[in-house]
Design an enzyme around this catalytic site. Sequence first.
Site, PDB file in Angstrom:
ATOM      1  N   ASP A  76       0.853  -1.184   0.000  1.00 36.89           N
ATOM      2  CA  ASP A  76       0.000   0.000   0.000  1.00 36.89           C
ATOM      3  C   ASP A  76       0.885   1.229   0.000  1.00 36.89           C
ATOM      4  OD1 ASP A  76      -3.199   0.475   0.635  1.00 36.89           O
ATOM      5  OD2 ASP A  76      -1.937   2.168   1.209  1.00 36.89           O
ATOM      6  N   ASP A 132      -7.281  -2.849  -6.135  1.00 34.09           N
ATOM      7  CA  ASP A 132      -8.539  -2.250  -5.684  1.00 34.09           C
ATOM      8  C   ASP A 132      -8.220  -0.784  -5.430  1.00 34.09           C
ATOM      9  OD1 ASP A 132     -10.961  -1.563  -4.646  1.00 34.09           O
ATOM     10  OD2 ASP A 132     -10.858  -2.851  -2.893  1.00 34.09           O
ATOM     11  N   CYS A 190     -14.927   0.261  -5.748  1.00 35.45           N
ATOM     12  CA  CYS A 190     -16.229   0.193  -5.077  1.00 35.45           C
ATOM     13  C   CYS A 190     -17.078   1.365  -5.570  1.00 35.45           C
ATOM     14  CB  CYS A 190     -16.102   0.186  -3.564  1.00 35.45           C
ATOM     15  SG  CYS A 190     -15.129   1.546  -2.874  1.00 35.45           S
TER      16      CYS A 190
END
Length: 390
Positions: A249, A287, A340
């Site tokens: 990340d 993602d 999302c």
Amino acid sequence: MTPAARVAAAIEILDRVLGGTAAEAALIGWARASRFAGSGDRAAVRDLVFEALRRRDSLALLGGGRDGRALMLGLLRTDEANPDEFFTGTGHAPAALTEKERASGGSAQAADLLPDLPNWLWPDWQASIGQRALPLAHAMRARAPVWLRVNPRRASVSAARKALAQAGIETVEADALPTALRVTAGERKIANSEPYREGWVELQDLSPQLACASLPLAQGARVLDYCAGGGGKALALLSREDIEVTAHDAAPKRMADLPERARRAGVEVTLSPPAKLGGDYDLVVADVPCSGSGTWRRTPDAKWRLTRAGLDQLLAVQSQILDDASGLVRDGGLLAYMTCSLLDAENGEQISAFTGRQPQFVEIERQSWSPEDGSDGFFLALLRRGAGGR
């Protein structure tokens, strides 16, 4: 706290949120300053605040204004409650309604025509969703369900459900994925329950569970969770197959809890700092940061804070991540792009632009979910790098 006092607290918090404070920060600030409020009071006030934010525009129309007081008045009218029983001006209740407030507000029919989305975003929403635009916008006004993912390395679905029930947590299985459990009662008991502490279950919405379950995995595969965050997808993939997973990340602190979560789940995850990613992964999962438009039931203040400039910045970040992540995929390997979001600019349009820039990648699968079929809105595009395509 009385119901009226809870309404007064919600008004105070909403005024802070409408003034620019993030909802979570406003709620935490109120809770710290209100030691008299028990856990039930805090939960009830939170529910009032989030319900008002999900339906901000329609409640403003019903309540005759855009401050916290008008939103709560609109919410009480929506619930067909008597506002005079809450706005009494006695004790810790809000001040009594004025005659102007009693006469204010539009009709329920007019309110139901509003999408409760930012005006600037509505054309994009319609273009992305089509005829279901308004019904889906209205679906985003309801409270989102809580979902759990059963970890088969620790327990069977039946054993997990039994243990959860013993802890006062009732669940039902998802038709599309038996290891996904929708919580129907006792959701606030999850974090302290033994099945959760022992790694039998993890909190994860249905749509990312479905997305992770659809990804092809071979034993021993090298997988990179490129935008790992808390690592939920890494753990979901490790629960399915014996694979090597590296989590990365851009903000490594987001992964701080991942080693402990992996230990509870009975798996191992390698944490990678930005400079030591390596390459040639069989599967790279990205993602990416996005508008979160598919999750606005859970974070309703986010939709009102999003701006066109903010969305444009996210689009640029997504494009860069796609390019960066693609270089880590081996020949013949897979790249899974996820958001999302329900907006096509972040989904299909990004993939079309990417394959135009990177013709060595071919899209082989595309899936999307919405609150109508997958709890949260979610998008997945699976791409393969052609052999010799570097």
